[in-house]
Design a protein around this motif. Structure first.
Motif, PDB file in Angstrom:
ATOM      1  N   ARG A 100       0.836  -1.207   0.000  1.00  0.00           N
ATOM      2  CA  ARG A 100       0.000   0.000   0.000  1.00  0.00           C
ATOM      3  C   ARG A 100       0.871   1.258   0.000  1.00  0.00           C
ATOM      4  O   ARG A 100       0.584   2.217  -0.725  1.00  0.00           O
ATOM      5  CB  ARG A 100      -0.926  -0.005   1.200  1.00  0.00           C
ATOM      6  N   ALA A 101       1.925   1.259   0.795  1.00  0.00           N
ATOM      7  CA  ALA A 101       2.799   2.430   0.860  1.00  0.00           C
ATOM      8  C   ALA A 101       3.514   2.665  -0.470  1.00  0.00           C
ATOM      9  O   ALA A 101       3.619   3.814  -0.932  1.00  0.00           O
ATOM     10  CB  ALA A 101       3.820   2.255   1.980  1.00  0.00           C
ATOM     11  N   LEU A 102       4.006   1.612  -1.105  1.00  0.00           N
ATOM     12  CA  LEU A 102       4.692   1.758  -2.392  1.00  0.00           C
ATOM     13  C   LEU A 102       3.731   2.233  -3.472  1.00  0.00           C
ATOM     14  O   LEU A 102       4.087   3.064  -4.313  1.00  0.00           O
ATOM     15  CB  LEU A 102       5.334   0.435  -2.798  1.00  0.00           C
TER      16      LEU A 102
ATOM     17  N   GLY B 201      -2.828  12.629   1.183  1.00  0.00           N
ATOM     18  CA  GLY B 201      -4.059  11.956   1.589  1.00  0.00           C
ATOM     19  C   GLY B 201      -4.766  11.317   0.412  1.00  0.00           C
ATOM     20  O   GLY B 201      -5.256  10.175   0.516  1.00  0.00           O
ATOM     21  N   LEU B 202      -4.830  12.016  -0.722  1.00  0.00           N
ATOM     22  CA  LEU B 202      -5.469  11.463  -1.907  1.00  0.00           C
ATOM     23  C   LEU B 202      -4.713  10.229  -2.407  1.00  0.00           C
ATOM     24  O   LEU B 202      -5.337   9.210  -2.743  1.00  0.00           O
ATOM     25  CB  LEU B 202      -5.526  12.532  -3.003  1.00  0.00           C
ATOM     26  N   SER B 203      -3.402  10.313  -2.445  1.00  0.00           N
ATOM     27  CA  SER B 203      -2.590   9.177  -2.911  1.00  0.00           C
ATOM     28  C   SER B 203      -2.765   7.968  -2.010  1.00  0.00           C
ATOM     29  O   SER B 203      -2.910   6.830  -2.490  1.00  0.00           O
ATOM     30  CB  SER B 203      -1.113   9.576  -2.966  1.00  0.00           C
ATOM     31  N   PHE B 204      -2.769   8.201  -0.702  1.00  0.00           N
ATOM     32  CA  PHE B 204      -2.902   7.086   0.234  1.00  0.00           C
ATOM     33  C   PHE B 204      -4.295   6.472   0.146  1.00  0.00           C
ATOM     34  O   PHE B 204      -4.444   5.239   0.206  1.00  0.00           O
ATOM     35  CB  PHE B 204      -2.607   7.558   1.658  1.00  0.00           C
ATOM     36  N   TRP B 205      -5.313   7.299  -0.007  1.00  0.00           N
ATOM     37  CA  TRP B 205      -6.674   6.775  -0.130  1.00  0.00           C
ATOM     38  C   TRP B 205      -6.823   5.940  -1.399  1.00  0.00           C
ATOM     39  O   TRP B 205      -7.387   4.835  -1.373  1.00  0.00           O
ATOM     40  CB  TRP B 205      -7.672   7.928  -0.141  1.00  0.00           C
ATOM     41  N   LEU B 206      -6.316   6.455  -2.526  1.00  0.00           N
ATOM     42  CA  LEU B 206      -6.386   5.697  -3.771  1.00  0.00           C
ATOM     43  C   LEU B 206      -5.623   4.382  -3.660  1.00  0.00           C
ATOM     44  O   LEU B 206      -6.085   3.336  -4.133  1.00  0.00           O
ATOM     45  CB  LEU B 206      -5.838   6.537  -4.925  1.00  0.00           C
ATOM     46  N   ALA B 207      -4.445   4.431  -3.040  1.00  0.00           N
ATOM     47  CA  ALA B 207      -3.662   3.210  -2.865  1.00  0.00           C
ATOM     48  C   ALA B 207      -4.405   2.205  -1.997  1.00  0.00           C
ATOM     49  O   ALA B 207      -4.354   0.993  -2.249  1.00  0.00           O
ATOM     50  CB  ALA B 207      -2.309   3.544  -2.258  1.00  0.00           C
TER      51      ALA B 207
ATOM     52  N   GLN C 271      -7.613   1.848  -1.837  1.00  0.00           N
ATOM     53  CA  GLN C 271      -8.654   1.250  -2.671  1.00  0.00           C
ATOM     54  C   GLN C 271      -8.061   0.222  -3.629  1.00  0.00           C
ATOM     55  O   GLN C 271      -8.634  -0.852  -3.845  1.00  0.00           O
ATOM     56  CB  GLN C 271      -9.384   2.337  -3.471  1.00  0.00           C
ATOM     57  N   LEU C 272      -6.907   0.538  -4.191  1.00  0.00           N
ATOM     58  CA  LEU C 272      -6.287  -0.350  -5.174  1.00  0.00           C
ATOM     59  C   LEU C 272      -5.748  -1.633  -4.548  1.00  0.00           C
ATOM     60  O   LEU C 272      -5.695  -2.673  -5.214  1.00  0.00           O
ATOM     61  CB  LEU C 272      -5.156   0.388  -5.904  1.00  0.00           C
TER      62      LEU C 272
ATOM     63  N   VAL D  96      -6.328  -7.041  -2.836  1.00  0.00           N
ATOM     64  CA  VAL D  96      -5.234  -7.967  -2.546  1.00  0.00           C
ATOM     65  C   VAL D  96      -5.357  -8.489  -1.127  1.00  0.00           C
ATOM     66  O   VAL D  96      -5.213  -9.692  -0.867  1.00  0.00           O
ATOM     67  CB  VAL D  96      -3.868  -7.276  -2.750  1.00  0.00           C
ATOM     68  N   ALA D  97      -5.628  -7.591  -0.187  1.00  0.00           N
ATOM     69  CA  ALA D  97      -5.770  -7.999   1.209  1.00  0.00           C
ATOM     70  C   ALA D  97      -6.969  -8.922   1.389  1.00  0.00           C
ATOM     71  O   ALA D  97      -6.889  -9.924   2.105  1.00  0.00           O
ATOM     72  CB  ALA D  97      -5.907  -6.761   2.095  1.00  0.00           C
TER      73      ALA D  97
END
Length: 219
Positions: free
Chosen positions: A91-93, A196-202, A204-205, A209-210
């Protein structure tokens, strides 16, 4: 909420996780290869100098040493916490890739001249690896990548004192880059929005997987 506590052997058994991780790593490597030319282009363009009342009232000082001490300690601590947690790391990457995508877009759309009184911020690592240009890069302004990176790590690590420490480090970097006049105030204020937007989108993406990993482990 789906658990993010899978171990590496557990996560690696799932093809979706492997494919996503390898894809993100490949895209990050491609981005790293493209950045030198991109930043050389950014630096060569004429831009706009924005009025900034806060910087006008703030004397400029060279605080490169403390700035990069905080940045690299924060990155090292954040990565050390994420490495044993594969789903959090993915998620972080993913968020980091999106964050840099947003930053390249905003830099392309908003050409700026450096703030008045700029004291050159010298990064002993990145200047050598990514910002290969005839002159120092001073126009990579909107938004503050240093502030955004530490905030992203704060969001990505487990809750508790490490997150609080990274939030304090984020605030310290926001102040230090302004003291250096390396960024406009607007650059620093915009960083949390894009982070915040990048982390939220990540989130969701990578949620699928989880979920898939958890479902297969229950079978």
């Amino acid at each position: 909420m789906v658990s993010t506590s899978l171990t590496w052997p557990e996560a690696w058994r799932h093809g979706t996780f492997r494919r996503r991780l390898l894809l993100v790593l490949g895209l990050l490597l491609g981005l790293a290869a493209a950045l030198p030319r991109f930043f050389a282009w950014v630096q060569a363009r004429p831009g706009y100098r924005l009025p900034d009342p806060l910087l006008a009232a703030l004397p400029a000082h060279d605080v490169s040493g403390p700035t990069f001490l905080v940045i690299y300690l924060g990155i090292a601590g954040g990565v050390a916490l994420l490495l044993p947690r594969p789903l959090r790391l993915l998620r972080a990457l993913t968020a980091y890739l999106l964050l840099h995508g947003f930053r390249c877009l905003t830099l392309a759309l908003l050409p700026l001249e450096p703030p008045a009184g700029l004291v050159l911020l010298r990064d002993p690592l990145v200047d050598q690896l990514f910002y290969a240009a005839p002159a120092p890069i001073t126009k990579d302004l909107f938004f503050s990548g240093h502030t955004a990176t530490l905030l992203l790590l704060a969001l990505a690590v487990p809750a508790g004192w490490p997150r609080r420490a990274l939030l304090v480090a984020t605030l310290a970097i926001a102040v230090l880059v302004l003291v250096q006049h390396a960024h406009y105030t607007y650059d620093v204020l915009a960083a949390p929005l894009f982070t915040g937007l990048s982390f939220w989108l990540a989130s969701q993406l990578t949620a699928s997987v989880a979920r898939e990993s958890a479902a297969r482990d229950r079978e």
